[in-house]
Write a protein that holds these residues in place. Structure first.
Motif, PDB file in Angstrom:
ATOM      1  N   THR A   1       0.837  -1.192   0.000  1.00  4.55           N
ATOM      2  CA  THR A   1       0.000   0.000   0.000  1.00  4.55           C
ATOM      3  C   THR A   1       0.877   1.249   0.000  1.00  4.55           C
ATOM      4  O   THR A   1       2.009   1.235   0.477  1.00  4.55           O
ATOM      5  N   THR A   2       0.333   2.325  -0.541  1.00  2.61           N
ATOM      6  CA  THR A   2       1.074   3.584  -0.642  1.00  2.61           C
ATOM      7  C   THR A   2       0.411   4.639   0.237  1.00  2.61           C
ATOM      8  O   THR A   2      -0.813   4.678   0.361  1.00  2.61           O
ATOM      9  N   THR A   3       1.229   5.484   0.843  1.00  5.33           N
ATOM     10  CA  THR A   3       0.677   6.527   1.700  1.00  5.33           C
ATOM     11  C   THR A   3       1.679   7.662   1.837  1.00  5.33           C
ATOM     12  O   THR A   3       2.882   7.464   1.702  1.00  5.33           O
TER      13      THR A   3
ATOM     14  N   ARG B   1       1.288   9.421   4.696  1.00  4.32           N
ATOM     15  CA  ARG B   1       1.026   9.700   6.104  1.00  4.32           C
ATOM     16  C   ARG B   1       1.752   8.683   6.982  1.00  4.32           C
ATOM     17  O   ARG B   1       1.136   7.746   7.503  1.00  4.32           O
TER      18      ARG B   1
ATOM     19  N   GLY C   1      -4.679   5.164  -3.000  1.00  3.55           N
ATOM     20  CA  GLY C   1      -5.930   5.696  -2.482  1.00  3.55           C
ATOM     21  C   GLY C   1      -6.513   6.766  -3.380  1.00  3.55           C
ATOM     22  O   GLY C   1      -5.908   7.154  -4.390  1.00  3.55           O
TER      23      GLY C   1
ATOM     24  N   GLY D   1      -6.303   9.799   0.112  1.00  6.17           N
ATOM     25  CA  GLY D   1      -5.380   8.681   0.219  1.00  6.17           C
ATOM     26  C   GLY D   1      -6.060   7.474   0.857  1.00  6.17           C
ATOM     27  O   GLY D   1      -7.281   7.459   1.058  1.00  6.17           O
ATOM     28  N   LEU D   2      -5.293   6.484   1.182  1.00  5.71           N
ATOM     29  CA  LEU D   2      -5.844   5.278   1.800  1.00  5.71           C
ATOM     30  C   LEU D   2      -6.120   5.506   3.281  1.00  5.71           C
ATOM     31  O   LEU D   2      -5.322   6.126   3.988  1.00  5.71           O
ATOM     32  N   SER D   3      -7.250   4.988   3.758  1.00  5.74           N
ATOM     33  CA  SER D   3      -7.580   5.056   5.180  1.00  5.74           C
ATOM     34  C   SER D   3      -6.711   4.059   5.947  1.00  5.74           C
ATOM     35  O   SER D   3      -6.068   3.177   5.366  1.00  5.74           O
ATOM     36  N   ASN D   4      -6.704   4.177   7.275  1.00  9.30           N
ATOM     37  CA  ASN D   4      -5.953   3.232   8.099  1.00  9.30           C
ATOM     38  C   ASN D   4      -6.422   1.802   7.862  1.00  9.30           C
ATOM     39  O   ASN D   4      -5.618   0.865   7.821  1.00  9.30           O
TER      40      ASN D   4
ATOM     41  N   LEU E   1      -5.071   0.647   4.553  1.00  9.72           N
ATOM     42  CA  LEU E   1      -3.632   0.392   4.649  1.00  9.72           C
ATOM     43  C   LEU E   1      -3.337  -0.970   5.247  1.00  9.72           C
ATOM     44  O   LEU E   1      -2.311  -1.590   4.940  1.00  9.72           O
TER      45      LEU E   1
ATOM     46  N   PHE F   1       4.699  -1.040   3.106  1.00 12.75           N
ATOM     47  CA  PHE F   1       4.118   0.286   2.958  1.00 12.75           C
ATOM     48  C   PHE F   1       5.134   1.215   2.306  1.00 12.75           C
ATOM     49  O   PHE F   1       6.263   1.324   2.764  1.00 12.75           O
TER      50      PHE F   1
ATOM     51  N   GLY G   1       6.181   5.010   0.711  1.00 13.10           N
ATOM     52  CA  GLY G   1       5.988   6.446   0.611  1.00 13.10           C
ATOM     53  C   GLY G   1       6.983   6.990  -0.389  1.00 13.10           C
ATOM     54  O   GLY G   1       8.132   6.541  -0.439  1.00 13.10           O
TER      55      GLY G   1
END
Length: 255
Positions: A78-80, A82, A112, A117-120, A123, A129, A131
């Motif tokens: 997953t990408t974030t 945050r 996301g 973006g993607l929620s917790n 994620l 993960f 970034g």
């Protein structure tokens, strides 16, 4: 590369979807999966931006939920933007994404929606993960740009393992390197791991280790612990067998 899904959750911009299709075509990716898109993903705007990637748009898969999008996948990233939302460190695309390239393994790279973006919870479906390191003065990336950067890094990792010796590309490629992220092709499918987490959470609630109001936060930490192990299919089967035996023992000893 054909076994890697690009999964986008609730995209709102048809222009972005068209741009994503185009850069996927540029970088040898073919599977685009959209979760509850909030626009027409195959309309005129998307096709205008896709240019010669119309086939990517024509083969888009639209699904109702992220778990459905990840069916048959053994690996997911997953990408974030945050990092504070996680209980683990983010990795750069260059470090993490080669892990998705493995013969006979289905994998997914998840993005996301543009506005949040993607929620917790979303994620949590990733085992690693990513970034994208960017200028902290203005680090927010457009969705299609983020996909483009990751698609480029995936293709470079692919080339490092499958050198194209044609003159046009010879000077653009680095020497092959070993992929130290490689693990067995018997990685557990995402849906099998999710089923285990569901069973584990139910058991931990029953025995009072988890409480409903904190279960999501505690289970996120449990997921991080297991994700570091890259569970194999036989290991998940063993863990689920342990849960079944614990249930049996609990029921046998109840009055």
């Amino acid at each position: 590369m054909e076994k890697i899904k690009i999964v986008v959750v609730e995209p709102a911009g048809a222009l972005n979807i068209g741009s994503i299709a185009r850069v996927m075509k540029n970088m040898g990716l073919t599977q685009l999966v959209l979760v509850n898109p909030r626009c027409n993903p195959v309309g005129e705007e998307a096709r205008q931006m896709a240019v010669h990637a119309q086939d990517i748009l024509d083969n888009i898969v639209v699904v109702d939920s992220l778990p459905i999008a990840l069916q048959e996948c053994q690996r997911a990233i997953t990408t974030t933007a945050r990092p504070r939302a996680l209980f683990t460190d983010l990795e750069s695309p260059r470090k993490a994404l080669p892990w998705l390239i493995e013969p006979n393994v289905n994998s997914a790279l998840i993005f996301g929606p543009e506005d949040r973006g993607l929620s917790n919870q979303e994620l949590n479906y990733g085992q690693r993960f990513v970034g994208i390191p960017a200028n902290p003065v203005y680090s927010s990336l457009n969705l299609a740009q983020a996909v483009g950067i990751c698609a480029y890094e995936l293709y470079q990792a692919f080339l490092s393992q499958n050198i194209d010796k044609s003159p046009a590309y010879a000077n653009l490629q680095e020497n092959p390197t070993n992929n130290n992220n490689s693990v067995s092709s018997q990685d557990a499918p995402v849906e099998a791991v999710e089923a285990y987490y569901d069973n584990l959470e139910s058991l931990l609630l029953d025995i009072g280790y988890l409480y409903p109001h904190t279960a999501a936060t505690r289970m996120a930490k449990v997921r991080r612990l297991y994700n570091r192990s890259y569970l194999k299919l036989e290991e998940v089967s063993m863990l689920r067998g342990m849960l079944r035996q614990i249930r049996w023992a609990m029921n046998r000893n109840r009055p």
